[in-house]
Design an enzyme around this catalytic site. Structure first.
Site, mmCIF file in Angstrom:
data_model
loop_
_atom_site.group_PDB
_atom_site.id
_atom_site.type_symbol
_atom_site.label_atom_id
_atom_site.label_comp_id
_atom_site.label_asym_id
_atom_site.label_seq_id
_atom_site.Cartn_x
_atom_site.Cartn_y
_atom_site.Cartn_z
ATOM 1 N N TYR A 1 26.599 -73.716 51.338
ATOM 2 C CA TYR A 1 25.266 -73.782 51.916
ATOM 3 C C TYR A 1 24.258 -72.982 51.105
ATOM 4 O O TYR A 1 24.487 -71.812 50.766
ATOM 5 C CB TYR A 1 25.277 -73.260 53.354
ATOM 6 C CG TYR A 1 23.883 -73.143 53.953
ATOM 7 C CD1 TYR A 1 23.198 -74.282 54.334
ATOM 8 C CD2 TYR A 1 23.268 -71.913 54.079
ATOM 9 C CE1 TYR A 1 21.917 -74.195 54.856
ATOM 10 C CE2 TYR A 1 21.988 -71.803 54.602
ATOM 11 C CZ TYR A 1 21.309 -72.959 54.984
ATOM 12 O OH TYR A 1 20.040 -72.860 55.484
ATOM 13 N N HIS B 1 8.423 -72.451 51.945
ATOM 14 C CA HIS B 1 8.565 -71.451 53.011
ATOM 15 C C HIS B 1 7.459 -70.393 52.979
ATOM 16 O O HIS B 1 7.377 -69.571 53.890
ATOM 17 C CB HIS B 1 9.928 -70.771 52.912
ATOM 18 C CG HIS B 1 11.066 -71.623 53.436
ATOM 19 N ND1 HIS B 1 11.212 -72.949 53.116
ATOM 20 C CD2 HIS B 1 12.101 -71.327 54.280
ATOM 21 C CE1 HIS B 1 12.291 -73.430 53.715
ATOM 22 N NE2 HIS B 1 12.840 -72.475 54.434
ATOM 23 N N ASN C 1 16.452 -64.409 53.000
ATOM 24 C CA ASN C 1 17.211 -64.298 54.247
ATOM 25 C C ASN C 1 17.306 -62.828 54.644
ATOM 26 O O ASN C 1 17.912 -62.024 53.933
ATOM 27 C CB ASN C 1 18.623 -64.848 54.086
ATOM 28 C CG ASN C 1 18.859 -66.125 54.871
ATOM 29 O OD1 ASN C 1 19.848 -66.782 54.668
ATOM 30 N ND2 ASN C 1 17.963 -66.487 55.765
ATOM 31 N N TYR D 1 1.799 -34.543 88.978
ATOM 32 C CA TYR D 1 2.929 -35.059 88.210
ATOM 33 C C TYR D 1 2.661 -35.088 86.705
ATOM 34 O O TYR D 1 3.571 -34.862 85.901
ATOM 35 C CB TYR D 1 3.285 -36.477 88.670
ATOM 36 C CG TYR D 1 3.954 -36.551 90.019
ATOM 37 C CD1 TYR D 1 4.144 -35.429 90.814
ATOM 38 C CD2 TYR D 1 4.407 -37.774 90.513
ATOM 39 C CE1 TYR D 1 4.755 -35.509 92.044
ATOM 40 C CE2 TYR D 1 5.015 -37.876 91.748
ATOM 41 C CZ TYR D 1 5.194 -36.739 92.516
ATOM 42 O OH TYR D 1 5.793 -36.828 93.736
ATOM 43 N N ARG E 1 3.375 -31.429 85.869
ATOM 44 C CA ARG E 1 4.683 -30.932 86.275
ATOM 45 C C ARG E 1 5.831 -31.747 85.678
ATOM 46 O O ARG E 1 6.907 -31.214 85.376
ATOM 47 C CB ARG E 1 4.774 -30.975 87.807
ATOM 48 C CG ARG E 1 5.922 -30.193 88.361
ATOM 49 C CD ARG E 1 6.194 -30.437 89.840
ATOM 50 N NE ARG E 1 5.062 -30.916 90.620
ATOM 51 C CZ ARG E 1 5.189 -31.543 91.784
ATOM 52 N NH1 ARG E 1 6.399 -31.753 92.296
ATOM 53 N NH2 ARG E 1 4.140 -31.962 92.456
ATOM 54 N N PHE F 1 21.307 -62.655 59.684
ATOM 55 C CA PHE F 1 19.851 -62.735 59.524
ATOM 56 C C PHE F 1 19.111 -62.640 60.856
ATOM 57 O O PHE F 1 17.897 -62.430 60.886
ATOM 58 C CB PHE F 1 19.476 -64.082 58.878
ATOM 59 C CG PHE F 1 20.128 -65.264 59.558
ATOM 60 C CD1 PHE F 1 19.722 -65.694 60.806
ATOM 61 C CD2 PHE F 1 21.184 -65.923 58.951
ATOM 62 C CE1 PHE F 1 20.338 -66.765 61.435
ATOM 63 C CE2 PHE F 1 21.807 -66.999 59.572
ATOM 64 C CZ PHE F 1 21.375 -67.416 60.816
ATOM 65 N N GLU G 1 17.897 -73.923 64.368
ATOM 66 C CA GLU G 1 17.608 -72.548 64.765
ATOM 67 C C GLU G 1 17.186 -72.569 66.234
ATOM 68 O O GLU G 1 16.005 -72.534 66.562
ATOM 69 C CB GLU G 1 16.518 -71.969 63.863
ATOM 70 C CG GLU G 1 16.944 -71.925 62.405
ATOM 71 C CD GLU G 1 15.795 -71.659 61.448
ATOM 72 O OE1 GLU G 1 14.657 -71.458 61.917
ATOM 73 O OE2 GLU G 1 16.035 -71.665 60.234
#
Length: 534
Positions: free
Chosen positions: A55, A85, A198, A284, A287, A333, A418
């Site tokens: 791959y 990409h 990746n 608060y 404290r 990844f 994905e």
């Protein structure tokens, strides 16, 4: 001469990542790491010679994983991957952020599981060391197969395409910037494009920045809360050591100890406290500072552990294991680890601002403070800190929306391949925005608390808090009447962000050994100081 940090893929700390972003150091890759990289590359070449299908080496990507690519097209395959990409949008990352981003990718490549060649890795290092930084837009990653779009933009710049920044050129054509620095654009061999893109390095780079700024903000918030405490003449009884031993969370114990060392005690006297009427208990937000700020410390520690592992993790697919002579597809990844941690960090650090805004309200409201309304004389003619508090309220409200976890979302991408994603890029970016708001709210509280303490003059607070007040006054003048306030908030925010408040406070809370007893370093050998809890 600039020093180097040597990367081996295993031992990079989050502090070093921040230093690399600041441009303090250059990078070297250690010899053992280069040997691992070379062995992994040899395995890639061997598999290709054997005609094996793997791959991303000689197949398409994502939905096209079953498409085998001819040998003569393998370089084009990798170049097309980077170009297609590089599809991010938005403003570019700042130069310091790109440096961290690049440094993290170099560290991952140094592990020897990516299949990159030593030559391309060294070209990557050379570009970093020459401060040649690719244009990387901040948006466009879902943290599925890692930060594909941002990492592609980085690789594109190193190929001599797109835009690049250097101190000498500013933003310019990448090829021109590389040429000016005598650098050659990288030429991608089989798998090398995929080896560059990746991973979770954008999420992690921005996440480390959010983490380290959160750490400074949390430390500083203790001193600021102590200053407000003095302005409001609170009682230190709630910080008694035995109270916190009874509920021994590490962060809670740490914050209570810091408050004891910063506030009135036998060894660190406050004239304001000595001249105040004793109270049974406070609100608060005074404290419960150890209980609320404490969990922020514990959250930061948790996130630091996650991000430190992530900084030094192999996040490629497929993974190259030269010792086993195998190339294996997996899911390292996926950005879920840093995404979840950064959602948690945002939720945790926000609570500092939530408490801070409420203390600002107590400081400016005479019903609570017994001080002039909005901490200004001639009220009506002057509005004092009225609108600064409104700004703090607006920032806290924005944070409440930003703290909604992004990592609970998932949108399927890549034609169903994905089918679960982390949304880690947005987790990191919004964590940074939350931290920015926290810093700004703390600045408004610090300005207000200093004014409150000064209303008790000629009485003085403790030595460390007087030094904090003096630092603020070296940057921001007192407030006898209204003036343009925004620059003051900005300047005090810088003091907080740059760790200058923490630097003053730190010597007073660090521990030293004095005659076998743990004491604070500011006691200068006084054996009657408070015994501290580690």
């Amino acid at each position: 001469m600039q020093d180097y940090i040597v990367l081996d893929g295993h031992n990079l700390s989050t502090n070093e990542v921040m230093d690399l972003g600041r441009g303090i150091y250059k990078i070297k890759v250690c010899g053992d790491a280069l040997t691992r990289v070379a062995k992994a590359r040899d395995l890639i070449e061997q598999k290709l010679k054997e005609g094996k299908v793997a791959y991303g080496i000689n197949t398409g990507f994502g939905k096209f994983a079953n498409v085998v690519i001819p040998t003569e097209e393998l370089t084009v395959l990798q170049e097309n991957l980077i170009r297609s990409h590089s599809a991010g949008v938005g403003d570019p990352l700042a130069p310091d952020q790109v440096r961290r981003f690049m440094a993290l990718r170099i560290n991952v490549l140094s592990k020897g599981h990516s299949g990159i060649s030593v030559k391309v890795l060294q070209q990557f290092v050379d570009a970093f060391n020459a401060n040649c930084l690719p244009w990387v837009p901040e948006k466009g990653t879902v943290g599925a197969s890692g930060d594909l779009a941002p990492l592609s933009h980085m690789a594109l710049g190193l190929m001599g395409e797109g835009k690049m920044w250097s101190p000498e050129t500013g933003w310019e054509n990448s090829k021109k910037v590389l040429d000016m620095h005598n650098l050659t654009p990288i030429k991608l061999g089989p798998k090398e494009g995929l080896a560059l893109i990746n991973g979770t390095q954008l999420i992690t780079a921005l996440g480390v920045e959010a983490l380290e700024r959160s750490t400074i903000a949390a430390d500083t918030a203790t001193a600021i809360a102590a200053m407000s405490f003095e302005g409001l003449k609170g009682t230190t009884r709630a910080f008694d050591e035995d109270i916190h031993k009874a509920r021994p969370h590490a962060g809670q114990i740490k914050v209570a100890k810091h408050l004891r060392l910063l506030l009135h005690s036998e060894t660190n006297r406050s004239e304001i406290s000595e001249n105040s009427k004793p109270r049974v208990q406070d609100s608060y937000t005074l404290r419960c500072v150890p209980q609320v700020h404490g969990i922020v410390y514990d959250t930061i520690d948790f996130v630091r552990n996650i991000l430190t592992v992530e900084v030094n993790s192999g996040t490629d697919n497929p993974m190259v294991f030269a010792d086993r002579q195998e190339i294996i597809s997996g899911g390292n990844f996926h950005g879920e680890y840093p995404a979840k941690a950064l959602d948690y960090l945002a939720i945790g650090i926000h609570e500092i601002a939530n408490m801070s805004e409420r203390r600002i309200e107590r400081l400016i409201n005479p019903a609570y403070s017994e001080l002039p309304a909005f901490l200004v004389t001639e009220g009506g003619l002057n509005s004092g800190m009225m609108m600064a508090h409104v700004t703090a309220a607006a920032l806290v409200s924005e944070n409440k929306v930003l703290c909604h976890p992004s990592s609970v979302d998932s949108i399927t991408t890549s034609a169903g391949t994905e089918d679960h994603v982390s949304m880690g890029g947005w987790c990191a970016r919004k964590a940074l925005k939350v931290v920015e708001h926290v810093e700004q709210v703390l600045a408004i509280e610090l300005i207000s608390a200093c004014l409150a303490v000064e209303y008790h003059r000629p009485l003085k607070t403790t030595e460390p808090l007087e030094k904090v007040l003096a630092l603020v006054r070296s940057t921001v003048d007192p407030w006898p009447k209204d003036r343009y306030l925004a620059p003051d908030i900005e300047e005090v925010t810088k003091l907080i962000r740059e760790g200058k408040i923490w630097k003053i406070m730190k010597p007073y809370i660090e521990e030293t050994r004095v005659n076998g007893l743990n004491t604070a370093s500011h006691l200068n050998g006084n054996q009657h100081g408070e015994t501290l809890i580690r």
